[in-house]
Design a protein around this motif. Structure first.
Motif, PDB file in Angstrom:
ATOM      1  N   ASP A   1       0.814  -1.207   0.000  1.00  0.00           N
ATOM      2  CA  ASP A   1       0.000   0.000   0.000  1.00  0.00           C
ATOM      3  C   ASP A   1       0.855   1.268   0.000  1.00  0.00           C
ATOM      4  N   GLU A   2       2.097   1.159   0.457  1.00  0.00           N
ATOM      5  CA  GLU A   2       3.036   2.289   0.462  1.00  0.00           C
ATOM      6  C   GLU A   2       3.787   2.409  -0.866  1.00  0.00           C
ATOM      7  N   GLY A   3       3.519   1.481  -1.806  1.00  0.00           N
ATOM      8  CA  GLY A   3       4.139   1.577  -3.123  1.00  0.00           C
ATOM      9  C   GLY A   3       5.361   0.709  -3.349  1.00  0.00           C
ATOM     10  N   PHE A   4       5.684  -0.157  -2.407  1.00  0.00           N
ATOM     11  CA  PHE A   4       6.845  -1.034  -2.556  1.00  0.00           C
ATOM     12  C   PHE A   4       6.471  -2.317  -3.304  1.00  0.00           C
ATOM     13  N   ASP A   5       7.463  -2.931  -3.938  1.00  0.00           N
ATOM     14  CA  ASP A   5       7.314  -4.228  -4.604  1.00  0.00           C
ATOM     15  C   ASP A   5       7.727  -5.281  -3.583  1.00  0.00           C
ATOM     16  N   VAL A   6       6.755  -5.921  -2.945  1.00  0.00           N
ATOM     17  CA  VAL A   6       7.032  -6.794  -1.800  1.00  0.00           C
ATOM     18  C   VAL A   6       7.046  -8.268  -2.207  1.00  0.00           C
ATOM     19  N   HIS A   7       8.089  -8.963  -1.756  1.00  0.00           N
ATOM     20  CA  HIS A   7       8.230 -10.405  -1.910  1.00  0.00           C
ATOM     21  C   HIS A   7       8.383 -10.970  -0.514  1.00  0.00           C
ATOM     22  N   THR A   8       8.009 -12.233  -0.313  1.00  0.00           N
ATOM     23  CA  THR A   8       8.098 -12.818   1.022  1.00  0.00           C
ATOM     24  C   THR A   8       8.783 -14.177   0.990  1.00  0.00           C
ATOM     25  N   SER A   9       9.295 -14.539   2.142  1.00  0.00           N
ATOM     26  CA  SER A   9       9.936 -15.832   2.334  1.00  0.00           C
ATOM     27  C   SER A   9       9.640 -16.299   3.748  1.00  0.00           C
ATOM     28  N   ALA A  10       9.427 -17.619   3.894  1.00  0.00           N
ATOM     29  CA  ALA A  10       9.082 -18.182   5.197  1.00  0.00           C
ATOM     30  C   ALA A  10      10.298 -18.567   6.030  1.00  0.00           C
ATOM     31  N   GLY A  11      11.507 -18.375   5.517  1.00  0.00           N
ATOM     32  CA  GLY A  11      12.681 -18.742   6.299  1.00  0.00           C
ATOM     33  C   GLY A  11      13.978 -18.398   5.592  1.00  0.00           C
ATOM     34  N   GLY A  12      15.076 -18.619   6.316  1.00  0.00           N
ATOM     35  CA  GLY A  12      16.399 -18.267   5.824  1.00  0.00           C
ATOM     36  C   GLY A  12      16.830 -19.011   4.575  1.00  0.00           C
TER      37      GLY A  12
END
Length: 175
Positions: free
Chosen positions: A25-36
């Protein structure tokens, strides 16, 4: 600044989702990961501008992940910020000694997170950047946050029940 790639590494899905909603919502391109380990695999083909890393995760913890990111010639320029519930004395120093460029404690302030991330992104190069946008720019998706709150509370109720049931049995501290 706009559309910078952020990698959120956290073993708790609700934390990844909430952080993702707020930063998207702040305009960033967000990716996620569940761990190291998963994060390191992602970094083979993806180079985020900033990583938000939970410190305490099963398997490879956030400190080890940060150490590896900062030791690699290919990834050492990524800004790594600890996003963690670890607020005990000395935790911030451990994170900094490991290579974290910043430290944000949970629970996150959904109104301030975007500005905090922008502040840390400004550290990534010596090229002058615009001042961080004050909080309150883009409103967070209310339905998404409300659904997360509900889910968080439901999970908390389940975990509380499990802990109470454990009290009636032999208590397993590690669990």
């Amino acid at each position: 600044m706009g559309g910078e790639a952020i990698l959120v590494v956290d073993d708790a899905e609700v934390n990844r989702t909430l952080t993702g909603i707020v930063l998207t919502d702040e305009g960033f391109d967000v990716h996620t990961s569940a761990g190291g380990e998963e994060a390191l695999a992602l970094l083979r083909g993806f180079h985020p501008d900033l990583m938000l890393v939970d410190i305490r995760m099963p398997g490879m913890d956030g400190l080890e992940l940060t150490r590896r990111v900062k030791q690699s010639e290919r990834t050492r320029d990524i800004v790594v910020v600890a996003l963690t519930a670890c607020a005990a004395e000395g935790d911030r120093q451990k994170a900094t000694a490991t290579g974290c460029d910043g430290y944000i404690t949970k629970p996150i302030d959904t109104h301030m997170l975007g500005a905090q991330v922008r502040k840390y992104l400004a550290l990534r190069t010596s090229v002058p950047h615009a001042e961080p946008v004050p909080a309150g720019g883009t409103p967070t998706s209310d339905r998404g946050v409300e659904a997360l709150r509900r889910r968080f509370l439901e999970e908390g109720i389940l975990q509380s029940r499990q802990m109470l049931e454990c009290l009636n049995q032999q208590f397993d501290v590690a669990n």
